[in-house]
Design a protein around this motif. Structure first.
Motif, short mmCIF file in Angstrom:
data_model
loop_
_atom_site.label_atom_id
_atom_site.label_comp_id
_atom_site.label_asym_id
_atom_site.label_seq_id
_atom_site.Cartn_x
_atom_site.Cartn_y
_atom_site.Cartn_z
N LEU A 154 0.69 -1.09 -0.04
CA LEU A 154 -0.12 0.00 0.12
C LEU A 154 0.83 1.34 -0.09
N ALA A 155 2.09 1.38 0.54
CA ALA A 155 2.88 2.44 0.42
C ALA A 155 3.17 3.13 -0.71
N ASP A 156 3.05 4.43 -1.08
CA ASP A 156 3.50 5.06 -2.11
C ASP A 156 4.84 5.25 -2.54
N GLY A 157 5.79 4.80 -1.45
CA GLY A 157 7.17 5.09 -1.44
C GLY A 157 7.86 4.73 -0.08
N LEU A 158 8.91 4.21 -0.24
CA LEU A 158 9.84 3.58 0.93
C LEU A 158 11.14 4.50 0.94
N ILE A 159 11.59 4.46 2.11
CA ILE A 159 12.97 5.16 2.30
C ILE A 159 13.85 3.97 3.02
N MET A 160 14.99 3.62 2.76
CA MET A 160 15.65 2.45 3.28
C MET A 160 17.04 3.12 3.83
N ASN A 161 17.54 2.69 4.80
CA ASN A 161 18.57 3.22 5.63
C ASN A 161 19.95 2.57 5.12
N SER A 162 19.95 1.70 4.29
CA SER A 162 20.94 1.08 3.82
C SER A 162 20.69 -0.07 2.64
N THR A 163 21.65 -0.18 1.87
CA THR A 163 21.45 -1.24 0.72
C THR A 163 21.28 -2.51 1.24
N ALA A 164 21.85 -2.92 2.45
CA ALA A 164 21.51 -4.10 3.09
C ALA A 164 20.05 -4.45 3.28
N THR A 165 19.40 -3.23 3.82
CA THR A 165 17.99 -3.19 4.17
C THR A 165 17.21 -3.54 2.89
N LEU A 166 17.53 -2.97 2.00
CA LEU A 166 16.90 -2.81 0.56
C LEU A 166 16.78 -3.96 0.06
N ASP A 167 18.06 -4.92 0.09
CA ASP A 167 18.43 -6.19 -0.51
C ASP A 167 17.36 -7.15 0.30
N THR A 168 17.37 -6.86 1.69
CA THR A 168 16.54 -7.96 2.38
C THR A 168 15.03 -7.70 2.24
N LEU A 169 14.77 -6.49 2.01
CA LEU A 169 13.28 -6.16 1.90
C LEU A 169 12.79 -6.74 0.41
N THR A 170 13.69 -6.60 -0.41
CA THR A 170 13.55 -7.25 -1.86
C THR A 170 13.49 -8.50 -1.96
N ASP A 171 14.21 -9.17 -1.15
CA ASP A 171 14.15 -10.81 -1.01
C ASP A 171 12.81 -11.17 -0.46
N GLU A 172 12.37 -10.39 0.68
CA GLU A 172 11.10 -10.59 1.32
C GLU A 172 9.87 -10.60 0.33
#
Length: 383
Positions: A154-172
């Motif tokens: 539902l979110a229109d956008g996300l801010i990630m604090n690190s590429t590591a967090t983005l990678d984990t989020l993308t995997d999920e």
């Protein structure tokens, strides 16, 4: 220029309760400092939200940024938002910025924003309760999964604090067959306001651990390392200063702190440490120790390096991402390695410590200016 709404719910709750700001709270305060002139405040509870008027919002921001917390005034602010609800006219280019995980799991929150054509942007700090549930309170894995999945849908956008967090989020997202909303990675700057370091707190050499006492921070392991140091060095063993309140699922650690006689004169616990005192502890430390098993970022590392304090940390990807090769890295379960490195750094003339201090001279501390430059460019694409 779009109007911004800042969700201040977590800050109001924690600061009203008399708790000192954590890393997530400090991010929220940085967002208030950056955007307050063009922002209004929102308070939400279980997905029900209410906004404050421009003047009420400025008053709320003043209260949250003040060095002295006016707890009754914070409670009145929350009540005012509940009374107001989401009434009034809203700019169709408005954006909600939500910098904590609180409330991400309620679809009605996103629906209330969408009804008023307010785009919802959430910050994702980590997915640790999902990826490492063994380090968290029972049941928090399911709750956090609901937060993350709802934001992905539902979110229109996300801010990630690190590429590591983005990678984990993308995997999920791929695992759950969910889309990944538009997003941006923006590293965090030091959360503490710079303070003069002050006098040395104690004469003996010491090391600092900084953060809530919880399983993933690996305090129990480090306390056993310290017990071995005491057994080997006796009164000459360096001190360990543990800064942070006692969290959850760490009874073995608390037993070590409370009952281990070998540590009574060597480990100093600071559960309620002011920013000024924290600056003094860090500035005069031989090193910051950060043996975590998993992190979404690692703000204490950035804060220590910004003060030119050496860091010995776990060799995990996110620490390499944010600090490069500046710290000394060790496996979080390498007892002999940590023991040897701490002994080396404790010496008055330490080749290893001097080598890191030379590397620190070339380290470039992330700044909030850079963080918000990334965020602002991202918000422009939404507006």
């Amino acid at each position: 220029m779009s109007t911004l709404f800042l969700d201040i719910s977590r800050l109001v709750l924690r600061l009203h309760s008399g708790l000192r700001p954590t890393g997530i709270d400090r991010v929220g305060l940085a967002y208030i400092e950056r955007y307050r002139e063009r922002a209004r405040a929102i308070v939400s509870l279980r997905g029900f939200s209410g906004s404050l008027s421009p003047s009420e919002s400025q008053h709320a921001f003043d209260l949250l940024l003040a060095s002295t917390r006016k707890r009754d005034a914070l409670r009145r602010i929350a009540m005012r938002a509940c009374i107001n609800g989401m009434r009034g006219q809203y700019d169709k280019r408005s954006i909600l910025l939500h910098t904590s995980h609180n409330g991400m799991e309620y679809p009605r929150y996103y629906g209330a924003m969408a009804k008023r054509q307010i785009r919802s942007v959430f910050m994702v700090h980590d997915l640790i309760p999902m990826t490492h549930a063994e380090y968290c309170r029972p049941g928090i894995d399911a709750a956090h999964r609901k937060r993350i999945h709802t934001a992905l849908r539902l979110a229109d956008g996300l801010i990630m604090n690190s590429t590591a967090t983005l990678d984990t989020l993308t995997d999920e997202a791929h695992r759950a067959d969910l889309r990944v909303p538009p997003g941006v990675v923006a590293h965090l700057a030091p959360g503490n306001t710079p303070h003069a370091p002050g006098a040395r707190p104690i004469d003996a050499p010491y090391f600092v651990m900084l953060g809530t006492i919880e399983p993933r921070k690996n305090h129990w392991f480090m306390l056993h390392v310290w017990r071995r140091l005491v057994e080997r060095l006796g009164a000459a063993a360096p001190k360990l200063v543990v800064i942070g309140h006692r969290g959850w699922e760490s009874e073995n650690t608390f037993d070590m702190l409370d009952r281990c006689m070998h540590l009574q004169d060597t480990v100093i616990e600071e559960s309620d440490c002011s920013d000024e005192r924290l600056a003094a502890w860090l500035h005069h430390a031989r090193a910051l120790l950060f043996p975590s098993f998993v992190e979404g970022y690692g703000m204490p590392i950035i804060e220590a390096l910004a003060m030119h304090v050496p860091v010995i940390a776990s060799d995990i990807p996110v620490f390499r991402e944010i600090a490069g090769d500046t710290p000394d890295f060790l496996d979080p379960l390498d007892g002999p390695g940590w023991l040897a490195r701490i002994e080396a750094y404790a010496k008055h003339e330490s080749i290893e410590r001097d080598a890191q201090r030379a590397r620190i001279a070339a380290f470039r501390t992330p700044t909030w200016h850079e963080h918000f430059a990334h965020v602002d460019r991202f918000l422009e694409t939404l507006a």
